[in-house]
Structure formats: C-alpha cells, structure tokens
Design a protein around this motif. Structure first.
Motif, PDB file in Angstrom:
ATOM      1  N   GLY A 113     -18.267  34.281 -44.303  1.00  0.00           N
ATOM      2  CA  GLY A 113     -18.548  32.867 -44.471  1.00  0.00           C
ATOM      3  C   GLY A 113     -19.938  32.434 -44.053  1.00  0.00           C
ATOM      4  N   ASP A 114     -20.819  33.349 -43.647  1.00  0.00           N
ATOM      5  CA  ASP A 114     -22.164  32.935 -43.255  1.00  0.00           C
ATOM      6  C   ASP A 114     -23.036  32.800 -44.500  1.00  0.00           C
ATOM      7  OD1 ASP A 114     -22.816  35.486 -44.051  1.00  0.00           O
ATOM      8  OD2 ASP A 114     -22.970  36.287 -42.030  1.00  0.00           O
ATOM      9  N   ASP A 115     -24.323  32.501 -44.301  1.00  0.00           N
ATOM     10  CA  ASP A 115     -25.255  32.315 -45.403  1.00  0.00           C
ATOM     11  C   ASP A 115     -26.056  33.581 -45.682  1.00  0.00           C
ATOM     12  OD1 ASP A 115     -24.483  29.693 -45.791  1.00  0.00           O
ATOM     13  OD2 ASP A 115     -25.889  28.934 -44.293  1.00  0.00           O
ATOM     14  N   PHE A 116     -25.499  34.721 -45.348  1.00  0.00           N
ATOM     15  CA  PHE A 116     -26.210  35.979 -45.566  1.00  0.00           C
ATOM     16  C   PHE A 116     -26.515  36.180 -47.048  1.00  0.00           C
ATOM     17  CE2 PHE A 116     -26.044  40.631 -46.302  1.00  0.00           C
ATOM     18  CZ  PHE A 116     -27.172  40.987 -45.574  1.00  0.00           C
ATOM     19  N   LEU A 117     -25.546  35.864 -47.904  1.00  0.00           N
ATOM     20  CA  LEU A 117     -25.741  35.902 -49.347  1.00  0.00           C
ATOM     21  C   LEU A 117     -25.881  34.471 -49.857  1.00  0.00           C
ATOM     22  CD1 LEU A 117     -23.057  38.547 -50.439  1.00  0.00           C
ATOM     23  CD2 LEU A 117     -25.519  38.903 -50.202  1.00  0.00           C
ATOM     24  N   SER A 118     -26.928  34.210 -50.607  1.00  0.00           N
ATOM     25  CA  SER A 118     -27.080  32.876 -51.183  1.00  0.00           C
ATOM     26  C   SER A 118     -26.060  32.681 -52.296  1.00  0.00           C
ATOM     27  CB  SER A 118     -28.498  32.695 -51.741  1.00  0.00           C
ATOM     28  OG  SER A 118     -28.701  33.527 -52.868  1.00  0.00           O
ATOM     29  N   MET A 119     -25.850  31.429 -52.667  1.00  0.00           N
ATOM     30  CA  MET A 119     -24.900  31.133 -53.740  1.00  0.00           C
ATOM     31  C   MET A 119     -25.351  31.771 -55.047  1.00  0.00           C
ATOM     32  SD  MET A 119     -23.461  27.408 -54.929  1.00  0.00           S
ATOM     33  CE  MET A 119     -22.131  27.242 -56.115  1.00  0.00           C
ATOM     34  N   ALA A 120     -26.667  31.773 -55.297  1.00  0.00           N
ATOM     35  CA  ALA A 120     -27.184  32.401 -56.512  1.00  0.00           C
ATOM     36  C   ALA A 120     -26.905  33.897 -56.516  1.00  0.00           C
ATOM     37  CB  ALA A 120     -28.689  32.136 -56.639  1.00  0.00           C
ATOM     38  N   GLU A 121     -27.033  34.549 -55.361  1.00  0.00           N
ATOM     39  CA  GLU A 121     -26.730  35.980 -55.280  1.00  0.00           C
ATOM     40  C   GLU A 121     -25.249  36.240 -55.503  1.00  0.00           C
ATOM     41  OE1 GLU A 121     -30.181  37.627 -52.217  1.00  0.00           O
ATOM     42  OE2 GLU A 121     -28.365  36.699 -51.413  1.00  0.00           O
ATOM     43  N   CYS A 122     -24.390  35.395 -54.938  1.00  0.00           N
ATOM     44  CA  CYS A 122     -22.949  35.553 -55.148  1.00  0.00           C
ATOM     45  C   CYS A 122     -22.597  35.394 -56.627  1.00  0.00           C
ATOM     46  CB  CYS A 122     -22.175  34.534 -54.317  1.00  0.00           C
ATOM     47  SG  CYS A 122     -22.348  34.750 -52.525  1.00  0.00           S
ATOM     48  N   GLN A 123     -23.212  34.420 -57.283  1.00  0.00           N
ATOM     49  CA  GLN A 123     -22.938  34.212 -58.707  1.00  0.00           C
ATOM     50  C   GLN A 123     -23.451  35.384 -59.538  1.00  0.00           C
ATOM     51  OE1 GLN A 123     -24.933  30.436 -58.865  1.00  0.00           O
ATOM     52  NE2 GLN A 123     -23.022  29.266 -58.747  1.00  0.00           N
ATOM     53  N   TYR A 124     -24.597  35.945 -59.154  1.00  0.00           N
ATOM     54  CA  TYR A 124     -25.123  37.116 -59.861  1.00  0.00           C
ATOM     55  C   TYR A 124     -24.186  38.315 -59.695  1.00  0.00           C
ATOM     56  CZ  TYR A 124     -28.016  41.200 -60.815  1.00  0.00           C
ATOM     57  OH  TYR A 124     -28.485  42.395 -61.287  1.00  0.00           O
ATOM     58  N   ILE A 125     -23.630  38.478 -58.497  1.00  0.00           N
ATOM     59  CA  ILE A 125     -22.693  39.577 -58.252  1.00  0.00           C
ATOM     60  C   ILE A 125     -21.451  39.432 -59.127  1.00  0.00           C
ATOM     61  CG2 ILE A 125     -21.152  40.574 -56.520  1.00  0.00           C
ATOM     62  CD1 ILE A 125     -23.330  39.843 -54.428  1.00  0.00           C
TER      63      ILE A 125
END
Length: 624
Positions: A113-125
C-alpha cells in the motif's frame, strides 16, 4: 481513487478499464474474465476484475453494460514489476532492476500500500499482463466462430481486431491530475516544467517529449537573440552572414549532442536507461508459429526475419519511394501554379488577381492534409503487415516511412497543423451529440464534485484517445528544419519558433489533462529514432547553408572568371564543416561520466555475484 459509497464498487483499487461490445455473448465475457483471473501457472493474468453495474444514460437509453475495471493485489503488482523489468532506486542510490527477493533493499519500499510504485507504473504492469495473455488450446473465441485462435495468439489483439474489445485505457486520478495541472499549465509562470511529476503521472515517454520541447525552446534563445540584430540591421557586410551560418551549424551539433547527455541523465534517474530491449516482450500485434524464445526460453510466436526483410524491401520500400516521387511531383505542380498566378498579377495587378496569388497555397495546404491522412493509413498498414516483434522496432519503421515521404509536403502546412492541433480536438469534443456535450460539461465539474466511480469510468470512456507523440515529434522536427536550414535567409525563424514552442507547451498540456483519456505509460529511455532524424537534418543543413553562401553575389565576386573554382571552394568548405561537426559530436560523450561509472559498477557487481553463484553450485556436489 477509492470507490464511492454510493455504489457497491470493487474491493480493490481500479486501475484499468476494459470495454467490450454491448452485444458480446455472455460465454465470451465469462471466458475472458476467467482467463484474466486465472493464476499464472494456468496461463492466466492473475488479476482482479469486476463489472460495473449498468446505469441509465442521459436521454433514457442504457449505457453499455460490458464495462469492467481491472486491478491487482500488491504482491501481484510487485511480481509484475519484476516481470516487466522496472528499474527502481536502490539503497546505494543506483538504479537497478526490481526483484521481489531484494524488495526491502530498494528506497521507498515500506510494504503493502505504499507509494513505491506509481499509479502509472501499476497501470503499465496490468497492461503488460493483459497483453501477455495467449491462447492455449482454444480454436476460437467462445461465441465467435469467425474469431480464430491458435496456441500463442494474443487474446487481447484478437479481441481488438474483431471489434469485441472496444477499448482498454487507464483511469485518471483526479486529485493527482489537479495538482499536476496547477503546477504545469493552469498558472503562467517563468519556470521549468515539472518533468518528474509528468513522468510519474503519464510515464517516461511523455516526460521525455515535454523535456525535449522545453530543452529545444531554451536552446533556441541564443539563435533568437542573435537573429534579431541580423534581421534589423543592414546585411551588406556579408562576413556577418557567413558567421551566422557557421554559428548555426555549430549550434545544431552542440544542441543534439548535449540533449543526448541530458536525456541519458533523465532516463537513468527514471530507471529506463538500462532496460534491455533484447528482452522486450512481443508486441500484441506480433503473430507467428508458437515456438521458444532462444534468449528467455519462454513460449512465444516466432516469425522468420527473412520473411520480414522481404516484405520491407520488396513491398514497403518501393511503395515509399513511389510516394516520395509523387510528393515531389505535387510540389513542382504547386510551384508552377504559384509562378503562373504571380505572372498574372504582374500583368494585371487588381484585387482579383491578388486574391488569385493565394489560391495555389490554399489548395496545396488542403492537398497536404488529405495526402497526409491517406499516407499515414498506408504506412501504418504496411508497418503492421511487416510483423515486427518489438514495439520499438514497429515505431521506428513507422517513423522512417512518414519522415521520408511527408517532410517535404508538411513544411508548408505548419500553421494549419498548429490550428488543427490546438482547436480541432476541443471543437470535436464540443460538437458531439447532446449526450456527449452534457458529459463534457460534467467532466469540467470533476475537480469540484466527487463523482461515483461508475460515472467517472463512463465519462472517461467517452473521451478522445491519445494517439501518441508521433505528430508532436514530427512538428518539432519540421520546426528544427526551419531553423537549421533557413535561418540564414530569415534570421527571425528562431524567434518565431520560440514563440510557437511556448504556446505548444500549454496547448499540449491542456490536451493531455483535459481532452484525452489517460494514455498508458511508455517506459522510453530516449526519443528513439527521432534523434537520428534530427541529426540527419543537421547534416543536410551543412550542405544547404554552404550552397546558399556559395550562390550569393558577394561570394561569387571573389571568383569572377571561374565558376568551377567557386564550386570546388564551396564543396571544400562544406567538407571541412562536416568534418568539424563529426569531430565535435565524437568529443562530446553521449552519456555523462558519473552515469557511465555507476552502470559499470552495477555490471561489475552482477558479474561478481554470478561468479559466487557458480562457485556455490560447484561446491555443493563436493559437500554431498
């Protein structure tokens, strides 16, 4: 972005939206959802997906019920980050490929739940995992006997090509978008763009484009400052003209070489400089016989490179050359018509004959736009047919096709392109039917009003789709051509381009934040083939500037009796300047030294770790 309490929404954070055709059979929907939810060991994506509850649209007609939001568990996102080869900042400050085994050694990682991965990175994944879905033993999409499948075929690509999957897009984060808008374009200020914030929200590809636009504008200031007095004062002293041409050539070279260093610095800080393109996953449109990748050992479609080369050189290349000939032919017709119109005006200078002088340019501009549209469709079709495995290779071949044929035509349509780019998308958005106009008005109220998730998803689904940075880079390419090729003739070219670029920053930012769906992040490490395109035009600039200087009356006066000597001297000076240009490019390293040192250290540590692993493996049999 949490689900609104007014709607019984998903229990996970929705990141990506899938919209299927409204008449999709239930068996096809159930099959796709099961493939998305299945574990990776069963060939699934192992993602979370739920359907939006259907609602009544404005006017009484029902919305498309086949809208789905997709998310993932935190652990699945971390595993996806490792699969995608994302680079993150390590504890020692270097950028390294993320691994779940060493996750606690990366800066900023504190747990779920931290901000280690940005939302854009999560969407790319999530996009990467969805596009990696391949058919197993299915022969067709359930409910669609004509939608054939075979082992290894991309499921998402097949659904898109058959019109079953209408669209797939990442959701906006309105709070983060609001903060980005205020720091980017909603307030006029003399400051640099928030490139890190742009990268975090839209991805590295978009951030590199805006970084290059900003860098190009700043680099134009010396040319603009120098061009004003050259334009205002007498040009009889031709030595000043020659000095301006030489400065122009040096400026082109230094600008591009320093940009390579600056972009390498940005890409390293963003973790995309070291990503290995050799292990890039096949693009969704790539097809072939299912086989094994010799590098990764994974099953994926295999297509003979010989077949691709034959398609390129026997079909695509002749087509491009034919279009190039036709474009030059059209240009010659335009010059002839313009000359005829001017001769008519010279013989009878009236209001009507003056209007006639503008007709060829207007007709030519309209022809340019029509030809541009047709050729773009043909270029995209041919590049798709060539069946490139990697997305980067596909984009490079598409860019080269368009640059070779359209650069000559598009030079005269810059003003028209600027108007269409700035106002046409907004005008189209406003000119849709009444239902769409109401939704646009509601879109403007998003920042002030908390919308339920279902309403926000349907609102964004109706927004225009962003088609990438291709046209944006093409425009900068033409502007760079204006300055490098013609600034000696018209020294104010750099001033006009600076003013254009300033407006371009605000118009492009407005489009990205207000008019378009959020695009998926593109983890680019450079501006790609556009770097080669800019360098090519800078070499051509040496030739054209030397030719312009050689044809001037002042230079011809030094060779009153021999035109051959003039030509020889012009060619000699051109070769000297080209040699100086290449030497200058060689002396300026593409990557700063401190980054090269860090990359070498990481490579050395990787080799040492591999040696230790081999020693341990070799010692195990002895211990037994």
């Amino acid at each position: 972005m949490e689900p609104s309490s007014g709607w019984d929404g998903p229990t996970f954070q929705p990141l990506v939206v899938l919209e299927l055709a409204s008449n999709t059979p239930q068996e096809a929907v159930a099959w796709l959802l099961s493939r998305i939810r299945d574990g990776q060991q069963n060939g699934g994506a192992e993602l979370l997906v739920e359907q939006l509850s259907p609602g009544a649209a404005d006017g009484g007609e029902k919305d498309n019920p086949n809208l789905f939001v997709v998310g993932a568990s935190w652990q699945r996102l971390l595993c996806g980050a490792e699969d995608c080869g994302l680079f993150k900042e390590y504890s020692d400050g270097s950028m390294r490929g993320f691994t779940c085994a060493n996750q606690h050694r990366f800066k900023g990682f504190t747990g779920a739940g931290d901000d280690f991965l940005s939302m854009a990175e999560c969407q790319y994944i999530i996009k990467h995992q969805l596009e990696a879905l391949r058919a197993k033993d299915e022969t067709h999409v359930p409910g669609y006997s004509q939608a054939k499948l075979y082992p290894g075929k991309s499921i998402i690509r097949r659904l898109q090509s058959k019109g079953i999957l209408v669209q797939m897009f990442p959701l906006h984060d309105k709070e983060e978008l609001k903060r980005l808008s205020f720091s980017w374009y909603r307030t006029v200020r003399l400051s640099l763009q928030p490139l890190d914030a742009i990268r975090r929200y839209f991805g590295e590809g978009q951030a590199l484009y805006f970084g290059f636009l900003e860098y190009f504008t700043i680099a134009l200031l010396p040319m603009a400052v120098l061009g004003v007095p050259y334009y205002l004062f007498d040009w009889e002293n031709y030595d000043k003209y020659v000095l301006f041409a030489v400065f122009n050539l040096v400026w082109c070279t230094v600008l591009l070489e320093v940009w390579k260093r600056y972009s390498a610095t940005l890409a390293y800080c963003w973790g995309t400089l070291s990503r290995k393109k050799a292990f890039e996953e096949p693009r969704p449109g790539f097809h072939g016989v299912l086989g094994l990748n010799p590098v990764t050992g994974r099953k994926e479609p295999v297509f003979p490179s010989v077949s691709r080369q034959l398609r390129i050189y026997l079909v695509s290349l002749p087509f491009v050359l034919l279009c190039l000939y036709l474009s030059l032919y059209v240009m010659m017709i335009y010059f002839q018509l313009e000359g005829w119109a001017l001769s008519v005006y010279d013989e009878d200078p009236t209001l009507w004959t003056e209007v006639l002088t503008y007709i060829p340019s207007i007709v030519y501009a309209v022809v340019i736009e029509a030809v541009n549209l047709l050729y773009r469709y043909a270029a995209e079709f041919l590049t798709e047919w060539e069946n490139h495995r990697r997305e980067s290779s596909y984009q490079n071949h598409l860019v080269l096709k368009v640059l070779v044929s359209l650069a000559t035509l598009l030079i005269t349509s810059q003003v028209l392109n600027q108007l269409m780019e700035a106002f046409l998308p907004y005008w189209l958005q406003r000119r849709r039917n009444k239902k769409m106009i109401r939704k646009v008005l509601r879109r403007r109220a998003i920042e002030e009003k908390e919308l339920p998730l279902a309403e926000q998803v349907r609102l964004e689904a109706d927004m225009s789709t962003y088609l990438g940075t291709f046209d944006d880079y093409l425009e900068l390419f033409l502007l760079f051509g204006y300055v490098s090729l013609f600034s000696c003739i018209y020294p104010l070219a750099a001033v006009l381009v600076v003013l254009n670029n300033i407006t371009e920053v605000y118009s492009d930012a407005f489009k990205m934040c207000k008019l378009f769906k959020r695009p998926f992040a593109d983890p680019a490490g450079s501006i790609g083939v556009w770097q080669l395109a800019f360098e090519t035009i800078s070499v051509i600039a040496v030739v054209t500037n030397c030719a312009l200087i050689g044809m001037s009356p002042q230079v011809k006066a030094y060779f009153p009796e021999s035109a051959t000597q003039l030509i020889l001297w012009t060619v000699a000076v051109e070769h000297l300047l080209l040699g100086f240009k290449f030497i200058l490019a060689f002396l300026i390293p593409d990557v700063p030294k401190h980054i090269r040192v860090k990359l070498a250290q990481i490579e050395f540590e990787s080799l040492e770790a591999l040696k230790k692993k081999k020693i341990l493996e070799a010692s195990k049999p002895d211990a037994e």
